[in-house]
Write a protein that holds these residues in place. Structure first.
Motif, PDB file in Angstrom:
ATOM      1  N   ASP A 222      35.778  46.127  44.186  1.00  0.00           N
ATOM      2  CA  ASP A 222      35.045  45.015  44.818  1.00  0.00           C
ATOM      3  C   ASP A 222      35.862  43.738  44.789  1.00  0.00           C
ATOM      4  OD1 ASP A 222      32.581  46.338  45.481  1.00  0.00           O
ATOM      5  OD2 ASP A 222      32.238  46.488  43.319  1.00  0.00           O
ATOM      6  N   GLY A 223      36.956  43.757  44.022  1.00  0.00           N
ATOM      7  CA  GLY A 223      37.768  42.553  43.969  1.00  0.00           C
ATOM      8  C   GLY A 223      38.971  42.762  43.083  1.00  0.00           C
ATOM      9  N   LEU A 224      39.854  41.769  43.118  1.00  0.00           N
ATOM     10  CA  LEU A 224      41.062  41.794  42.285  1.00  0.00           C
ATOM     11  C   LEU A 224      41.198  40.436  41.642  1.00  0.00           C
ATOM     12  CD1 LEU A 224      43.340  43.468  44.957  1.00  0.00           C
ATOM     13  CD2 LEU A 224      42.888  44.456  42.701  1.00  0.00           C
ATOM     14  N   ILE A 225      41.643  40.429  40.406  1.00  0.00           N
ATOM     15  CA  ILE A 225      41.957  39.156  39.763  1.00  0.00           C
ATOM     16  C   ILE A 225      43.446  39.230  39.434  1.00  0.00           C
ATOM     17  CG2 ILE A 225      40.995  39.981  37.526  1.00  0.00           C
ATOM     18  CD1 ILE A 225      40.278  36.972  36.998  1.00  0.00           C
ATOM     19  N   ILE A 226      44.214  38.332  40.048  1.00  0.00           N
ATOM     20  CA  ILE A 226      45.675  38.427  40.014  1.00  0.00           C
ATOM     21  C   ILE A 226      46.275  37.109  39.526  1.00  0.00           C
ATOM     22  CG2 ILE A 226      47.732  38.696  41.484  1.00  0.00           C
ATOM     23  CD1 ILE A 226      46.045  40.598  43.219  1.00  0.00           C
ATOM     24  N   GLU A 227      47.233  37.246  38.622  1.00  0.00           N
ATOM     25  CA  GLU A 227      47.891  36.036  38.115  1.00  0.00           C
ATOM     26  C   GLU A 227      49.017  35.627  39.062  1.00  0.00           C
ATOM     27  OE1 GLU A 227      48.736  36.318  33.925  1.00  0.00           O
ATOM     28  OE2 GLU A 227      46.583  36.113  33.515  1.00  0.00           O
ATOM     29  N   VAL A 228      48.918  34.370  39.515  1.00  0.00           N
ATOM     30  CA  VAL A 228      49.907  33.819  40.444  1.00  0.00           C
ATOM     31  C   VAL A 228      50.456  32.540  39.819  1.00  0.00           C
ATOM     32  CG1 VAL A 228      50.290  32.899  42.771  1.00  0.00           C
ATOM     33  CG2 VAL A 228      48.661  34.766  42.437  1.00  0.00           C
ATOM     34  N   HIS A 229      51.772  32.443  39.727  1.00  0.00           N
ATOM     35  CA  HIS A 229      52.389  31.250  39.127  1.00  0.00           C
ATOM     36  C   HIS A 229      53.520  30.768  40.031  1.00  0.00           C
ATOM     37  CE1 HIS A 229      54.254  28.577  36.191  1.00  0.00           C
ATOM     38  NE2 HIS A 229      53.122  28.677  35.476  1.00  0.00           N
TER      39      HIS A 229
ATOM     40  N   LEU B 291      39.217  38.230  46.339  1.00  0.00           N
ATOM     41  CA  LEU B 291      40.468  37.928  45.643  1.00  0.00           C
ATOM     42  C   LEU B 291      40.315  36.690  44.765  1.00  0.00           C
ATOM     43  CD1 LEU B 291      43.180  38.586  48.369  1.00  0.00           C
ATOM     44  CD2 LEU B 291      42.301  40.125  46.612  1.00  0.00           C
ATOM     45  N   ILE B 292      40.574  36.895  43.478  1.00  0.00           N
ATOM     46  CA  ILE B 292      40.546  35.804  42.504  1.00  0.00           C
ATOM     47  C   ILE B 292      41.999  35.632  42.058  1.00  0.00           C
ATOM     48  CG2 ILE B 292      39.583  35.004  40.300  1.00  0.00           C
ATOM     49  CD1 ILE B 292      37.320  37.094  40.705  1.00  0.00           C
ATOM     50  N   ALA B 293      42.546  34.478  42.246  1.00  0.00           N
ATOM     51  CA  ALA B 293      43.968  34.313  41.934  1.00  0.00           C
ATOM     52  C   ALA B 293      44.217  32.964  41.292  1.00  0.00           C
ATOM     53  CB  ALA B 293      44.795  34.456  43.205  1.00  0.00           C
ATOM     54  N   GLY B 294      45.326  32.893  40.545  1.00  0.00           N
ATOM     55  CA  GLY B 294      45.698  31.634  39.896  1.00  0.00           C
ATOM     56  C   GLY B 294      46.539  31.923  38.678  1.00  0.00           C
TER      57      GLY B 294
ATOM     58  N   ILE C  50      35.778  44.850  39.473  1.00  0.00           N
ATOM     59  CA  ILE C  50      37.033  44.283  39.948  1.00  0.00           C
ATOM     60  C   ILE C  50      38.166  44.675  38.989  1.00  0.00           C
ATOM     61  CG2 ILE C  50      35.748  42.356  41.001  1.00  0.00           C
ATOM     62  CD1 ILE C  50      37.278  40.554  39.088  1.00  0.00           C
ATOM     63  N   ILE C  51      39.373  44.602  39.511  1.00  0.00           N
ATOM     64  CA  ILE C  51      40.546  45.110  38.790  1.00  0.00           C
ATOM     65  C   ILE C  51      41.527  43.967  38.529  1.00  0.00           C
ATOM     66  CG2 ILE C  51      42.558  46.666  38.991  1.00  0.00           C
ATOM     67  CD1 ILE C  51      39.903  48.165  38.582  1.00  0.00           C
ATOM     68  N   ASP C  52      42.076  43.976  37.330  1.00  0.00           N
ATOM     69  CA  ASP C  52      43.105  43.001  36.944  1.00  0.00           C
ATOM     70  C   ASP C  52      44.437  43.760  36.765  1.00  0.00           C
ATOM     71  OD1 ASP C  52      44.848  41.330  35.645  1.00  0.00           O
ATOM     72  OD2 ASP C  52      43.432  40.673  34.109  1.00  0.00           O
ATOM     73  N   PRO C  53      45.244  43.846  37.837  1.00  0.00           N
ATOM     74  CA  PRO C  53      46.498  44.600  37.722  1.00  0.00           C
ATOM     75  C   PRO C  53      47.559  43.832  36.928  1.00  0.00           C
ATOM     76  CG  PRO C  53      46.289  43.683  39.921  1.00  0.00           C
ATOM     77  CD  PRO C  53      45.057  43.273  39.190  1.00  0.00           C
ATOM     78  N   SER C  54      47.356  42.523  36.753  1.00  0.00           N
ATOM     79  CA  SER C  54      48.362  41.707  36.070  1.00  0.00           C
ATOM     80  C   SER C  54      48.392  42.022  34.580  1.00  0.00           C
ATOM     81  CB  SER C  54      48.059  40.227  36.285  1.00  0.00           C
ATOM     82  OG  SER C  54      47.903  39.947  37.655  1.00  0.00           O
ATOM     83  N   HIS C  55      47.244  41.932  33.906  1.00  0.00           N
ATOM     84  CA  HIS C  55      47.209  42.217  32.474  1.00  0.00           C
ATOM     85  C   HIS C  55      47.437  43.704  32.197  1.00  0.00           C
ATOM     86  CE1 HIS C  55      45.364  38.236  32.212  1.00  0.00           C
ATOM     87  NE2 HIS C  55      45.865  38.221  30.977  1.00  0.00           N
ATOM     88  N   ALA C  56      46.975  44.556  33.124  1.00  0.00           N
ATOM     89  CA  ALA C  56      47.073  45.993  32.891  1.00  0.00           C
ATOM     90  C   ALA C  56      48.527  46.452  32.869  1.00  0.00           C
ATOM     91  CB  ALA C  56      46.299  46.740  33.977  1.00  0.00           C
ATOM     92  N   THR C  57      49.338  45.918  33.805  1.00  0.00           N
ATOM     93  CA  THR C  57      50.725  46.380  33.869  1.00  0.00           C
ATOM     94  C   THR C  57      51.646  45.482  33.056  1.00  0.00           C
ATOM     95  OG1 THR C  57      51.120  45.069  35.851  1.00  0.00           O
ATOM     96  CG2 THR C  57      50.414  47.338  36.179  1.00  0.00           C
TER      97      THR C  57
END
Lengths: 335, 283
Positions: free
Chosen positions: A292-299, A97-100, A266-273
């Motif tokens: 293998d992973g997710l990159i998610i925008e968290v604010h 999980l990559i988040a930020g 890895i998948i970026d559901p934030s930019h995709a949706t």
């Protein structure tokens, strides 16, 4: 062309074969797998005598590889590549999980989010410092100051950091950055890719919004061909006729890219949706599909985010999501 | 040209423990051997400079010519740099714990099986005899097989290499069993490193017009010049109506002029005259 060797090939015979190939200007990339050793041959292999190599006692099989991507091809490298970032492993079904936040906005903001996502299980902190915006009048990111703040957050939490590089000239500024992100718009910036190929830093390569898998893998090939094996592929949605979501998240890329390539996906559901309320569902779907992973925008305060607020989820939502992801991962685990 | 630690790369058919390797080791005590699954690849390896030399078995004094090699010599450009005779001493190998009476299948190269015909026949009808690529490959297959009733006719060296037990020694029909091996090279080579003997043998391939007396006329050419014939063998030309190619080996003369002259005379009569090489054969 790939040459599959028999188990434990005799070293002297193998060396003779390697020297001969080298004399023909063929580059050889050996991969020692758990079950077999494979030599990936790159260069003008059209004149290499397949029958002669097949006839060697140490050789099990020889196959021509039709695809233009060689180093990125799973035929060259049957085992999954696992990219290591400090203690974090990405690849082989890791679900890292990559988040930020989309952008680094202040010291307080980035350290606060870093602590929150770490507490919820994130293993890498993301945050934009140099922002490639569609409009030149939009916020362009805190740039070098943004990187300094990311490094402070790394110091405060121990999380490795992932941030976007837009140009090869910025490389010296990224010395302490753990994962260099190449954005969708830069996916075919070949001079940047070549420069990244000369480093050994992990590169998170996002798929361009109008690029095919082959385009993506050819871009990965640029980095790999330079000698940098640490490439992570990232799907962040493609452009289709559908306008409800920001882009169309194409989850079939997970099994497809994993069949074509050995690189982590890895998948970026934030930019995709582009919509925070869709992010948890699509993150779960990606996890179920074997990402293998997710990159998610968290604010911490999405309505007031300087960039991409509508697609950012709150730390609380991320915490809840992570618990679901853990359950899904355990449910699909094969071992 | 590839060199491993300065050693001469030599192409050999088979795998470790093959008679070709034993011959190659005698020719090249410092050689680095590359093993190939077939004879054609040994020639290709030399052609394409993967190896500087290649070793091929040519004929056995019990079982005769190695047909597969003769067929290749008919069609491929080959230059002979050296030759030697190797004493062949076959043994029967099987896995530890297997007794001679347990054997139900014996594998080896067809030449080796042919050279041990009497012994193999004595094993009885219950034992099947099957040809495979090479005597050492047979030993390796026996070692890797799950079948304890399998045995291989191989060199004694294979017992140690593949961890097999010798069930019976000296199984060839004839205890004076020799195979001739040739060493092939690129045309630029003359002889092989470390061997300085003068050539004693010259090998030719001819086709001879199908007319009465032509063959005897050609043999007369050699007789007239007092040249000793060491071998004459006719090999059918594939696809032709029983037309033959003649492999003729002569004793190399003291005077190179004599050899050159006879080649010129042959070229006037024969549609095809190919000289495979003037080389030393070690006895």
């Amino acid at each position: 062309m790939i040459v599959i060797l028999k188990q434990n090939p005799d070293k002297a015979q193998l060396d003779s074969l390697l020297e001969w190939l080298k004399a023909q200007n063929i580059e050889v990339h050996p991969t020692v797998g758990s079950h077999q050793t494979i030599l990936g041959l790159i260069g003008d292999t059209s004149r290499v005598d397949v029958d002669l190599i097949s006839a060697l006692d140490i050789v099990d099989n020889v196959k021509r590889v039709q695809e233009p991507y060689k180093n990125a091809n799973r035929k060259f490298h049957p085992d999954d590549t696992v990219v290591r970032v400090g203690d974090v492993e990405i690849g082989g079904g890791s679900l890292t999980l990559i988040a930020g936040p989309c952008s680094v906005e202040s010291e307080e903001q980035i350290i606060g989010i870093a602590k929150a996502v770490k507490a919820s299980g994130a293993q890498v902190l993301r945050g934009g410092a140099f922002k490639p915006r569609t409009s030149p009048y939009s916020f362009q990111g805190m740039q070098i100051d943004g990187i300094r703040l990311l490094l402070k957050a790394k110091e405060a939490t121990g999380l490795p950091i992932c941030t976007e590089i837009m140009d090869a000239s910025q490389l010296p500024l990224f010395d302490d950055v753990d994962i260099l992100q190449v954005g969708a718009r830069n996916m075919q910036n070949f001079s940047l890719l070549k420069s990244l190929g000369k480093t050994r830093k992990p590169v998170l390569l996002k798929r361009g919004m109008a690029c095919s898998y082959q385009d993506l893998l050819m871009s990965a090939e640029y980095i790999l061909a330079g000698g940098n094996p640490n490439v992570i592929l990232c799907e962040r949605g493609i452009r289709t006729f559908e306008t409800y979501t920001r882009k169309t998240l194409y989850l079939a890329c997970i099994p497809s890219l994993k069949a074509l390539s050995h690189l982590p996906v890895i998948i970026d559901p934030s930019h995709a949706t582009g919509k925070s309320q869709l992010v948890p569902s699509m993150a779960c779907a990606a996890a179920a599909a074997g990402a293998d992973g997710l990159i998610i925008e968290v604010h911490n305060d999405p309505p007031h985010a300087k960039c991409d607020g509508p697609q950012s989820i709150t730390p609380e939502a991320f915490d809840k999501l992570n618990r679901k992801l853990t359950a899904i991962r355990n449910a699909i685990r094969e071992d | 040209m590839s060199f491993t630690e300065g050693k001469i790369p030599v192409a050999v058919q088979g795998t470790r423990g093959a008679y070709s390797q034993l011959a190659a080791e005698k020719m090249f005590p410092d050689g680095s051997f590359l093993y190939f699954k077939n004879f054609g690849a040994v020639i290709s390896a030399v052609d394409q400079k993967l190896c500087r030399f290649g070793v091929l078995p040519l004929e056995n004094n019990t079982y005769g010519s190695v047909r597969a090699v003769y067929r290749l010599l008919q069609t491929r450009e080959v230059s002979i740099a050296y030759a030697m005779r190797l004493k062949i001493d076959h043994v029967l190998l099987a896995k530890e714990g297997t007794a001679l009476q347990d054997i139900r299948r014996v594998i080896s190269h067809e030449q080796a099986l042919g050279q041990c015909e009497t012994f193999l026949h004595s094993l009885g009808d219950k034992v099947s005899i099957d040809a495979c690529l090479n005597t050492a490959v047979a030993a390796r297959m026996t070692a890797e097989s799950d079948d304890p009733a399998l045995a291989a006719v191989s060199s004694p060296e294979c017992a140690e290499i593949y961890g097999l037990k010798v069930l019976k020694r000296h199984i060839a029909d004839n205890n004076s069993n020799f195979t001739r091996f040739i060493c092939i090279s690129g045309k630029e080579e003359s002889g092989i490193p470390g061997k300085s003997e003068k050539p004693n043998r010259l090998s030719l391939i001819l086709t001879i017009p199908h007319r009465p007396g032509m063959l005897s006329g050609i043999l007369d050419l050699f007789a007239e010049k007092n040249i000793n014939l060491l071998k004459i063998e006719s090999v059918p030309i594939p696809g032709k109506d029983f037309e033959f190619m003649f492999f003729i080996d002569i004793e190399e003369t003291e005077n190179p002029e004599t050899t050159r002259k006879i080649l010129t005379e042959l070229e006037e009569i024969c549609p095809v005259v190919r000289c495979l090489g003037s080389y030393y054969e070690e006895y």
